[in-house]
Motif scaffolding. Sequence first.
Motif, PDB file in Angstrom:
ATOM      1  N   GLU A  28      40.432  26.872 -26.090  1.00  0.00           N
ATOM      2  CA  GLU A  28      39.302  26.399 -25.280  1.00  0.00           C
ATOM      3  C   GLU A  28      38.044  27.205 -25.586  1.00  0.00           C
ATOM      4  O   GLU A  28      36.938  26.648 -25.650  1.00  0.00           O
ATOM      5  N   LYS A  35      30.688  22.418 -27.251  1.00  0.00           N
ATOM      6  CA  LYS A  35      30.052  22.013 -25.990  1.00  0.00           C
ATOM      7  C   LYS A  35      28.548  22.252 -26.033  1.00  0.00           C
ATOM      8  O   LYS A  35      27.789  21.519 -25.416  1.00  0.00           O
ATOM      9  N   ASN A  40      32.311  16.638 -26.023  1.00  0.00           N
ATOM     10  CA  ASN A  40      33.313  16.778 -24.966  1.00  0.00           C
ATOM     11  C   ASN A  40      34.641  17.055 -25.656  1.00  0.00           C
ATOM     12  O   ASN A  40      34.970  16.411 -26.654  1.00  0.00           O
ATOM     13  N   THR A  41      35.386  17.995 -25.125  1.00  0.00           N
ATOM     14  CA  THR A  41      36.665  18.341 -25.734  1.00  0.00           C
ATOM     15  C   THR A  41      37.763  18.334 -24.683  1.00  0.00           C
ATOM     16  O   THR A  41      37.510  18.574 -23.501  1.00  0.00           O
ATOM     17  N   ARG A  42      38.970  18.048 -25.158  1.00  0.00           N
ATOM     18  CA  ARG A  42      40.139  18.061 -24.285  1.00  0.00           C
ATOM     19  C   ARG A  42      41.338  18.485 -25.118  1.00  0.00           C
ATOM     20  O   ARG A  42      41.437  18.154 -26.300  1.00  0.00           O
ATOM     21  N   HIS A  44      45.571  18.574 -25.302  1.00  0.00           N
ATOM     22  CA  HIS A  44      46.850  18.107 -24.772  1.00  0.00           C
ATOM     23  C   HIS A  44      47.937  18.907 -25.473  1.00  0.00           C
ATOM     24  O   HIS A  44      48.018  18.917 -26.693  1.00  0.00           O
ATOM     25  N   TYR A  54      41.184  16.486 -28.600  1.00  0.00           N
ATOM     26  CA  TYR A  54      40.319  15.311 -28.554  1.00  0.00           C
ATOM     27  C   TYR A  54      38.877  15.804 -28.520  1.00  0.00           C
ATOM     28  O   TYR A  54      38.509  16.615 -27.673  1.00  0.00           O
ATOM     29  N   LYS A 119      34.692   9.567 -31.631  1.00  0.00           N
ATOM     30  CA  LYS A 119      35.799  10.422 -31.196  1.00  0.00           C
ATOM     31  C   LYS A 119      36.682  10.790 -32.372  1.00  0.00           C
ATOM     32  O   LYS A 119      36.754  10.084 -33.369  1.00  0.00           O
TER      33      LYS A 119
END
Length: 129
Positions: A28, A35, A40-42, A44, A54, A119
Amino acid sequence: MKYLKRFNESNTWNYSHEELKEMISTCEDILLDLKDEYFNTRIHFAYNPWIKFYITRPEEFTYSDISEVVETLKSYLKSFGLEIQPEFTWQSLDEYEPSIHRGGVMNPMTFELDSVISKCEIHFRLSNK
């Protein structure tokens, strides 16, 4: 049965829950650079073990916009035994660049494109080496 035993032994991960939380936290932190550029980041994560990132942005972008962060993730996750997983099996790890998918949001009243969304999904899996 031998094959199944080998598969299970080669795909075990000997990290504690705290170490894995620290790994996700560091990932992160690495993604924070994006950012600043309105990405935008995610993340999983599954204990299989694999991890998927992502990355999206409400405007078009290319791989060169995110390549520095992806290379940092590659080198960091390599220490955990994870390597990037190409989308297709014929792609070599050295030449692989994640693809950027472009889509849009259509206005339902006018049926015109309101905004573009780009994306990218990046998969890391436990190395078989």
